[in-house]
Design an enzyme around this catalytic site. Structure first.
Site, short mmCIF file in Angstrom:
data_model
loop_
_atom_site.label_atom_id
_atom_site.label_comp_id
_atom_site.label_asym_id
_atom_site.label_seq_id
_atom_site.Cartn_x
_atom_site.Cartn_y
_atom_site.Cartn_z
N ASP A 110 58.83 50.21 28.06
CA ASP A 110 59.97 50.28 27.14
C ASP A 110 60.84 51.52 27.33
O ASP A 110 61.97 51.56 26.87
CB ASP A 110 59.47 50.25 25.68
CG ASP A 110 58.69 48.99 25.37
OD1 ASP A 110 58.96 47.96 26.00
OD2 ASP A 110 57.79 49.05 24.51
N ARG A 145 76.27 26.53 34.57
CA ARG A 145 75.73 26.71 33.22
C ARG A 145 75.89 28.15 32.75
O ARG A 145 76.18 29.05 33.52
CB ARG A 145 74.24 26.35 33.19
CG ARG A 145 73.93 24.88 33.39
CD ARG A 145 72.44 24.67 33.54
NE ARG A 145 72.11 23.27 33.69
CZ ARG A 145 70.98 22.82 34.24
NH1 ARG A 145 70.08 23.70 34.69
NH2 ARG A 145 70.74 21.52 34.33
N MET A 152 61.90 42.36 27.29
CA MET A 152 61.14 43.14 26.32
C MET A 152 61.78 44.51 26.12
O MET A 152 62.80 44.84 26.73
CB MET A 152 59.70 43.27 26.77
CG MET A 152 58.99 41.92 26.94
SD MET A 152 57.27 42.08 27.49
CE MET A 152 56.49 42.49 25.93
N ARG A 154 61.07 46.23 22.69
CA ARG A 154 60.94 46.56 21.27
C ARG A 154 62.26 47.07 20.70
O ARG A 154 63.31 46.47 20.92
CB ARG A 154 59.81 47.58 21.07
CG ARG A 154 58.46 46.93 21.06
CD ARG A 154 57.29 47.77 20.67
NE ARG A 154 57.50 49.15 20.34
CZ ARG A 154 56.52 50.04 20.24
NH1 ARG A 154 55.28 49.67 20.48
NH2 ARG A 154 56.77 51.29 19.92
N ARG A 241 71.17 27.69 28.91
CA ARG A 241 69.71 27.74 29.02
C ARG A 241 69.24 29.18 28.86
O ARG A 241 69.97 30.13 29.14
CB ARG A 241 69.26 27.22 30.38
CG ARG A 241 69.66 25.78 30.68
CD ARG A 241 68.89 24.79 29.81
NE ARG A 241 69.32 23.43 30.06
CZ ARG A 241 68.83 22.63 31.02
NH1 ARG A 241 67.91 23.13 31.85
NH2 ARG A 241 69.23 21.40 31.16
N HIS A 247 55.84 38.90 29.21
CA HIS A 247 54.85 39.83 29.74
C HIS A 247 54.75 39.80 31.26
O HIS A 247 54.06 40.65 31.85
CB HIS A 247 53.47 39.53 29.14
CG HIS A 247 53.36 39.92 27.70
ND1 HIS A 247 53.94 39.19 26.68
CD2 HIS A 247 52.78 40.99 27.10
CE1 HIS A 247 53.69 39.79 25.52
NE2 HIS A 247 53.00 40.88 25.74
N ARG A 250 55.54 43.01 32.86
CA ARG A 250 54.61 44.12 32.63
C ARG A 250 53.64 44.30 33.79
O ARG A 250 53.04 45.37 33.94
CB ARG A 250 53.80 43.88 31.35
CG ARG A 250 54.63 43.89 30.09
CD ARG A 250 53.76 43.60 28.87
NE ARG A 250 52.82 44.68 28.63
CZ ARG A 250 53.01 45.65 27.73
NH1 ARG A 250 54.12 45.68 27.02
NH2 ARG A 250 52.12 46.58 27.55
#
Length: 321
Positions: A110, A145, A152, A154, A241, A247, A250
């Site tokens: 993060d 499209r 991710m 937070r 889409r 994850h 990660r």
């Protein structure tokens, strides 16, 4: 962990605490040597596992167990490797009557640890997010499209910001800069009219979804990408889409060169802090790349969010709508 263990084992015994702070509460502690760690030294994740366990010092029963186990384990120094929650708990451990001497190493994808410009894992995660986004872009162009990539991070928008900058996304949404979704939809219509596809990157932290909080007080995140995609399609009438690598970023790729070297530099400075008895400090990357030590109490209750130069850069590309 491998590098630090290799530096320390010549003078000290090194023990691994498994499952984070829970490992002290459960006494999951085992002696390790660098040769035990070499096979996992250059992979993602963590050999010693992790948990969302917070040793809350306001709970006297739990605090007493924590302090008692620390004494019985006989650990002279704890090197806390993790994000703002892990390091905040380390700061409390240091401050609470000297339960243990601590040295902190910031490690989280993060990049939200206060006091350091970069954390271990961030660069690798962003590179993986970029890989996913570029792959997704191929489909968007081919099928004409609109695409939404949710990443991710937070409460901090660093991964979304860097992913958006590196892929030149048409819009990026970050928690630090709330934006009305109609503005995003209008941007999509403008871009799509010109080239028949558009790319949006959104940080998971722009919206919480309630539910039970974890031991550090964080609400559940994730899912806003699908919600935004549905909204854009409804307002614009353009097929939209969403992809959520989640994850995967990660641990989906080997660590980048930047992260590997950063980890070595952090480990070296943590070793120097231990040898000089400079406890209660966190090693940090500052400015042009200097590795320094800052009081670990600086991270307590704080997050490093997108601001200053980085916010100006964000506004240059997506703030004038």
């Amino acid at each position: 962990m491998y590098t630090l263990t290799k530096l320390l084992e010549g003078k000290h015994e090194v023990y691994a605490i498994f499952h984070g702070w829970r490992g002290i509460l459960d006494k999951e502690v085992r002696r390790v040597r660098s040769k035990d760690l070499i096979d996992t030294a250059f992979t993602g994740g963590t050999f010693i596992r992790t948990s969302r366990t917070n040793p809350p010092f306001k709970d006297e029963t739990r605090a007493e167990t924590f302090a008692k186990n620390l004494r019985e384990l006989g650990l002279d120094v704890i090197v806390a490797i993790g994000g703002d929650d892990t390091l905040s708990a380390a700061a409390q451990t240091q401050a609470r009557g000297g339960l243990a001497n601590v040295v902190g190493i910031p490690k989280t994808i993060d990049n939200d640890v206060y006091g350091t410009d970069y954390t271990i894992g961030f660069d690798t995660a962003v590179n993986e997010a970029i890989r996913v986004t570029e792959s997704f872009k191929t489909t968007l162009v081919s099928h004409e499209r609109v695409g939404v990539v949710e990443v991710m991070g937070r409460e901090a928008g660093w991964i979304a910001l860097f992913t958006g900058l590196a892929t030149m996304a048409d819009f990026v949404l970050i928690p630090e800069k709330p934006v009305n979704w109609d503005i995003v939809a209008n941007r999509v219509k403008e871009v799509y009219k010109d080239r028949r596809w558009a790319l949006i990157v959104v940080s998971e932290g722009i919206k919480e979804y309630g539910g039970p909080k974890d031991e550090f007080g964080h609400s559940r995140l994730g899912g806003v990408g699908n919600e935004l995609a549905q909204y854009i399609e409804k307002v614009t009438g353009i097929e939209t889409r969403a992809v959520i690598p989640g994850h995967i970023i990660r641990g989906g790729a080997p660590p980048t060169v930047f992260d590997r070297v950063l980890a070595v530099r952090f480990a070296t400075e943590a070793f120097n802090a231990i040898e000089s008895g400079d406890f209660g400090k966190m090693v940090a990357y500052r400015g042009g790349g200097d590795i320094v030590r800052v009081p670990i109490t600086e991270v307590l209750g704080k997050n490093r969010l997108v601001s200053g130069y980085w916010m100006k850069l964000y506004e240059t590309y997506w703030g004038g709508t």
